[in-house]
Every structure is written in C-alpha cells, then in structure tokens.
Design a protein around this motif. Structure first.
Motif, PDB file in Angstrom:
ATOM      1  N   SER A 231       0.726  -0.996   0.326  1.00 26.07           N
ATOM      2  CA  SER A 231       0.467   0.084  -0.180  1.00 26.07           C
ATOM      3  C   SER A 231       1.245   1.685   0.023  1.00 26.07           C
ATOM      4  O   SER A 231       0.605   2.141  -0.023  1.00 26.07           O
ATOM      5  N   MET A 232       2.317   0.885   0.445  1.00 24.26           N
ATOM      6  CA  MET A 232       3.242   1.974  -0.166  1.00 24.26           C
ATOM      7  C   MET A 232       4.173   2.207  -0.670  1.00 24.26           C
ATOM      8  O   MET A 232       5.244   1.128  -0.022  1.00 24.26           O
ATOM      9  N   PRO A 233       4.295   2.602  -1.520  1.00 21.14           N
ATOM     10  CA  PRO A 233       5.672   2.558  -2.284  1.00 21.14           C
ATOM     11  C   PRO A 233       6.600   3.152  -1.696  1.00 21.14           C
ATOM     12  O   PRO A 233       7.312   3.749  -1.809  1.00 21.14           O
ATOM     13  N   CYS A 234       7.039   2.338  -1.293  1.00 21.67           N
ATOM     14  CA  CYS A 234       8.828   2.597  -0.432  1.00 21.67           C
ATOM     15  C   CYS A 234       9.831   1.769  -0.954  1.00 21.67           C
ATOM     16  O   CYS A 234       9.238   0.575  -1.231  1.00 21.67           O
ATOM     17  N   ILE A 235      10.682   2.045  -0.450  1.00 16.91           N
ATOM     18  CA  ILE A 235      12.058   0.688  -0.112  1.00 16.91           C
ATOM     19  C   ILE A 235      12.410   0.831   1.258  1.00 16.91           C
ATOM     20  O   ILE A 235      12.402   1.925   2.461  1.00 16.91           O
ATOM     21  N   MET A 236      12.240  -0.038   2.438  1.00 21.46           N
ATOM     22  CA  MET A 236      12.036  -0.245   3.634  1.00 21.46           C
ATOM     23  C   MET A 236      14.071  -0.937   3.916  1.00 21.46           C
ATOM     24  O   MET A 236      13.990  -2.027   3.005  1.00 21.46           O
ATOM     25  N   VAL A 237      14.836  -0.329   4.978  1.00 22.52           N
ATOM     26  CA  VAL A 237      15.976  -1.015   5.346  1.00 22.52           C
ATOM     27  C   VAL A 237      15.003  -1.074   6.705  1.00 22.52           C
ATOM     28  O   VAL A 237      14.939  -0.483   8.007  1.00 22.52           O
ATOM     29  N   THR A 238      16.606  -2.521   7.324  1.00 23.84           N
ATOM     30  CA  THR A 238      16.695  -2.246   8.536  1.00 23.84           C
ATOM     31  C   THR A 238      18.197  -2.807   8.976  1.00 23.84           C
ATOM     32  O   THR A 238      18.526  -3.534   8.218  1.00 23.84           O
ATOM     33  N   ALA A 239      19.277  -2.196  10.237  1.00 25.73           N
ATOM     34  CA  ALA A 239      20.111  -3.002  10.761  1.00 25.73           C
ATOM     35  C   ALA A 239      20.214  -3.693  11.305  1.00 25.73           C
ATOM     36  O   ALA A 239      21.225  -4.302  12.298  1.00 25.73           O
ATOM     37  N   LYS A 240      18.901  -4.308  12.336  1.00 25.17           N
ATOM     38  CA  LYS A 240      18.220  -4.684  13.521  1.00 25.17           C
ATOM     39  C   LYS A 240      19.649  -4.678  14.399  1.00 25.17           C
ATOM     40  O   LYS A 240      19.925  -4.880  15.486  1.00 25.17           O
ATOM     41  N   GLY A 241      18.476  -2.912  14.898  1.00 27.07           N
ATOM     42  CA  GLY A 241      19.333  -2.363  15.594  1.00 27.07           C
ATOM     43  C   GLY A 241      20.249  -1.239  15.382  1.00 27.07           C
ATOM     44  O   GLY A 241      20.424  -0.744  14.676  1.00 27.07           O
ATOM     45  N   VAL A 242      21.245  -1.283  16.012  1.00 23.78           N
ATOM     46  CA  VAL A 242      22.898  -0.343  15.807  1.00 23.78           C
ATOM     47  C   VAL A 242      23.147  -1.035  15.080  1.00 23.78           C
ATOM     48  O   VAL A 242      23.507  -1.707  13.830  1.00 23.78           O
ATOM     49  N   PRO A 243      23.532   0.333  12.948  1.00 18.23           N
ATOM     50  CA  PRO A 243      23.710  -0.230  12.056  1.00 18.23           C
ATOM     51  C   PRO A 243      25.229  -0.162  12.170  1.00 18.23           C
ATOM     52  O   PRO A 243      26.310  -0.041  12.582  1.00 18.23           O
ATOM     53  N   PRO A 270      16.178   6.817  24.613  1.00 19.85           N
ATOM     54  CA  PRO A 270      18.345   6.780  24.497  1.00 19.85           C
ATOM     55  C   PRO A 270      18.234   6.316  23.369  1.00 19.85           C
ATOM     56  O   PRO A 270      18.976   6.325  23.057  1.00 19.85           O
ATOM     57  N   HIS A 271      17.992   4.738  23.653  1.00 15.93           N
ATOM     58  CA  HIS A 271      19.317   3.447  22.757  1.00 15.93           C
ATOM     59  C   HIS A 271      18.480   4.092  21.603  1.00 15.93           C
ATOM     60  O   HIS A 271      19.044   4.082  19.791  1.00 15.93           O
ATOM     61  N   GLY A 272      17.011   3.914  20.522  1.00 15.73           N
ATOM     62  CA  GLY A 272      16.304   4.188  19.747  1.00 15.73           C
ATOM     63  C   GLY A 272      17.015   5.781  18.783  1.00 15.73           C
ATOM     64  O   GLY A 272      17.776   6.047  17.777  1.00 15.73           O
ATOM     65  N   ILE A 273      17.109   6.482  20.052  1.00 17.32           N
ATOM     66  CA  ILE A 273      18.225   8.162  19.800  1.00 17.32           C
ATOM     67  C   ILE A 273      19.149   8.313  19.037  1.00 17.32           C
ATOM     68  O   ILE A 273      19.730   9.093  18.287  1.00 17.32           O
ATOM     69  N   GLU A 274      19.901   7.219  19.963  1.00 21.57           N
ATOM     70  CA  GLU A 274      21.728   7.112  19.424  1.00 21.57           C
ATOM     71  C   GLU A 274      21.905   6.014  18.337  1.00 21.57           C
ATOM     72  O   GLU A 274      22.595   6.923  17.603  1.00 21.57           O
ATOM     73  N   ILE A 275      20.766   5.432  17.792  1.00 16.16           N
ATOM     74  CA  ILE A 275      21.198   4.490  16.474  1.00 16.16           C
ATOM     75  C   ILE A 275      20.359   5.835  15.030  1.00 16.16           C
ATOM     76  O   ILE A 275      20.939   5.985  14.122  1.00 16.16           O
ATOM     77  N   MET A 276      19.330   6.926  15.495  1.00 15.86           N
ATOM     78  CA  MET A 276      19.345   7.740  14.851  1.00 15.86           C
ATOM     79  C   MET A 276      20.013   8.549  14.554  1.00 15.86           C
ATOM     80  O   MET A 276      20.671   9.409  13.502  1.00 15.86           O
ATOM     81  N   CYS A 277      20.905   9.272  15.430  1.00 15.74           N
ATOM     82  CA  CYS A 277      21.763   9.568  15.199  1.00 15.74           C
ATOM     83  C   CYS A 277      22.883   9.506  14.537  1.00 15.74           C
ATOM     84  O   CYS A 277      23.488   9.984  14.226  1.00 15.74           O
ATOM     85  N   VAL A 278      23.306   8.193  14.156  1.00 14.99           N
ATOM     86  CA  VAL A 278      24.298   7.080  14.044  1.00 14.99           C
ATOM     87  C   VAL A 278      24.153   7.605  12.323  1.00 14.99           C
ATOM     88  O   VAL A 278      24.991   7.514  12.101  1.00 14.99           O
ATOM     89  N   TYR A 279      23.293   7.145  12.329  1.00 16.55           N
ATOM     90  CA  TYR A 279      22.204   6.620  10.879  1.00 16.55           C
ATOM     91  C   TYR A 279      22.869   8.207   9.880  1.00 16.55           C
ATOM     92  O   TYR A 279      23.298   8.783   9.316  1.00 16.55           O
TER      93      TYR A 279
END
Length: 342
Positions: A231-243, A270-279
């Motif tokens: 339903s949503m035309p996109c590309i989805m990626v995960t690194a399964k946590g810390v990239p 804090p863990h999720g925000i840390e991951i966002m910052c690394v990306y």
C-alpha cells in the motif's frame, strides 16, 4: 520517559527532525588506488625501520577515534575529524601497548598481502588465521579500524569487509557484485545486504517515493507481514538495531542514485535516539569515513518522546528511565550536532 528529562530532551532534539535533501551533495570522497594504499603501508614500515635504526622504540600513531574533542559537526556531511586532532600512540617501548603494537604490524602485513593479491577477507577470516595470537574477534575489529584511520581510508578499501546484518525490502532492484539481478520486491522477509556493497550497481526503482529506515527487525518484519509495502510504494531497510557499515553504505548508495527522501522510524528511548544519530550524523569511531556513511539528509519521523504524552500512552506500556538511560541522554546532549541544531 519522566517529565524531568522528556521536555528538555525533546526540545533540544527537535531540530534533528528537519532535513532538506536538496542541501546535501553526493559523497565527495575520491577513490584511492590500491597502489596508493600499498604505498601508505610501506611508508609506515619505513618509518618504523627508521625509528629502530635511530635506537628509538618503534611506534605508530593514528587519530584518536574515541575523543569527542577530535570531531566537529559539518551539516553537509556529518561528524568530521578536526584537521589537527589528538593522536593515539601505540609503542613497542610501552608495556601497556607493546602487544597491540605487534598485533598492529601483523594485521598490517595481512592487509598488505590482501591488497597485493586482490583478495578480500572478512574480519572473521583474519581472526581465524591466528586465533591464539589475537585472543578475540574484538581485538581484530578494533585494530583493523585503527589501521583504517591511520591510513586515512575506509576499512573496505583495505579489502577487509564485515558480514552484513542489514535487510532491504520493497520496490528496489540492483545488480549484485556477481552481476546477478536482485529484486527486493520478491522477498517475503527482506534481502540481505551484500557484503561487497560498494560493488552493487544499476540501482533502480519503479515507483518508490521514499526510503524507510526501521530500527528493529521485529518492526520491519511486521510491516512486511501486514502488507505495508503493497500500500505504500517505498524501499524499507533495517540494520536490526545499531547500524553496521554495510547497511549505512547501502542506504547512502540508494539515495545517491535515486535522490528520494530518507525517513527514520526509531523508538523514543535513548537507545533509539542514539541509533538515529548514528545514521544521520555518523559515529565517532568512524568519523574518518563520514562521507560514505553519514546520512545528513535523513528525516526522523518518530516515534518521538513527546508522543508518549501526546498519545496518552498508559503507564503500564512505558518504562521509566533508569540511571544508564539518563546518562545516555546527558551524553547525547553534549555532542556537537545537538549544539548546532538548538
């Protein structure tokens, strides 16, 4: 997240949500030839021979990859090493580093042979060549990254790669390093990102409108199972946590070729925000390779800490911050990209 931290923390992070892809250029780091890298290794060895000939305990130096004072924030590329950073010295003459000095030379010789022969090895391969000598995989990982920093080239240009853990799904196709066509839309659980991700090419999409970077594999798989991609035309990626490096390179390559928005879906802790910052900004330890790893055009779409209050989530589905979480918050708030965005 308790009110003492959530208000201040979210206010200072608010600027990190915004990102204008038109502001950023593609990767500016030029390829360095194999001959140049071999020459840099030879220069290190010549310098060591010179030190010994002058009856000086031999040593090697590289920029300290653990000191936040060694980096500044460039909004175009992310975290970058200062031009005049402090250095770490590994010396044969110091009891605390004599073992590391020997292991560094051993790995330098192994890398030199890989480059000469044109072969590629994983960090795991290097460890298992001399497991008793290296004692642990972590030792090999750290020293290889130190050598990468010392020679001022990305680790993968040393013909040393890491096993990929990231997955990609959705409306994307590419030719893998062997020239085989990979259609990510055909996978029911995501395609593993190739180890030699630099060598993929012919990246295409039929109608993807954005790249969605998902923090957790469980969320990634649930979105696939619920036909989100249909339903949503996109590309989805995960690194399964810390990239990992390969996942970050993959996202960067997709963006370089397709120039579509990159959105981040992370937990509001804090863990999720840390991951966002690394990306988005890159990591301190890999700041010497920021041009090919950081995603400064990435936009954080949530989940935000403020959503806990806005959505009136019941207390029994949230967890209070412990002392480790608070320490992580304080650490993030002192980083240079926070000061820039607040």
């Amino acid at each position: 997240m308790n009110s003492e931290f959530s208000t201040t923390f979210w206010f200072k992070l608010y600027g990190l949500v915004q990102a204008d892809a038109d502001f950023y250029n593609q990767s500016v780091q030029s390829d360095i030839t194999r001959e140049e890298i071999l020459s840099r290794i030879e220069d290190v060895v010549v310098e060591i021979v010179y030190q010994i000939s002058n009856e000086t305990p031999p040593f090697v130096q590289y920029r300290n990859r653990q000191n936040w004072g060694n980096v500044n924030y460039d909004p175009i590329v992310g975290l970058k090493m200062h031009e005049e950073p402090t250095f770490t010295t590994v010396s044969f003459g110091h009891g605390s580093s004599v073992t590391k000095f020997g292991l560094t030379l051993k790995l330098l010789s192994m890398i030199y042979k890989l480059l000469q022969s044109g072969q590629v090895a994983t960090k795991r391969d290097l460890y298992y060549e001399e497991p008793n000598l290296f004692s642990s995989q972590t030792v090999v990982d750290q020293i290889v990254d130190d050598i990468s920093c010392m020679l001022n080239v990305p680790r993968r240009w040393l013909n040393v790669v890491a096993t990929s853990k990231g997955l990609v799904a959705g409306n994307l196709s590419f030719l893998d390093p062997d020239g085989q066509l990979v259609d990510c839309s055909l996978s029911q659980s995501g395609v593993v990102i190739p180890v030699l991700v630099d060598n993929i090419h012919n990246i295409k999409t039929k109608n993807a409108k954005f790249i969605l970077v998902v923090e957790k594999d469980a969320t990634f798989q649930r979105l696939i199972d619920q036909d989100f991609l249909a339903s949503m035309p996109c590309i989805m990626v995960t690194a399964k946590g810390v990239p990992d490096v390969n996942t970050r390179i993959m996202i960067r390559k997709i963006w370089d070729h397709l120039q579509i928005p990159v959105l981040g879906l992370m937990d509001p802790d804090p863990h999720g925000i840390e991951i966002m910052c690394v990306y988005r900004f890159g990591s301190l330890s890999q700041s010497h390779d920021v041009e090919s790893l950081a995603l400064p055009f990435m936009k954080w779409i949530g989940v935000f800490p403020s959503d806990i209050t806005r959505l009136r989530l019941p207390e029994d589905v949230t967890l209070p911050l412990n002392e480790k979480d608070k320490s992580k918050c304080q650490d993030i708030l002192t980083r240079p990209y926070i000061a820039y965005h607040t």
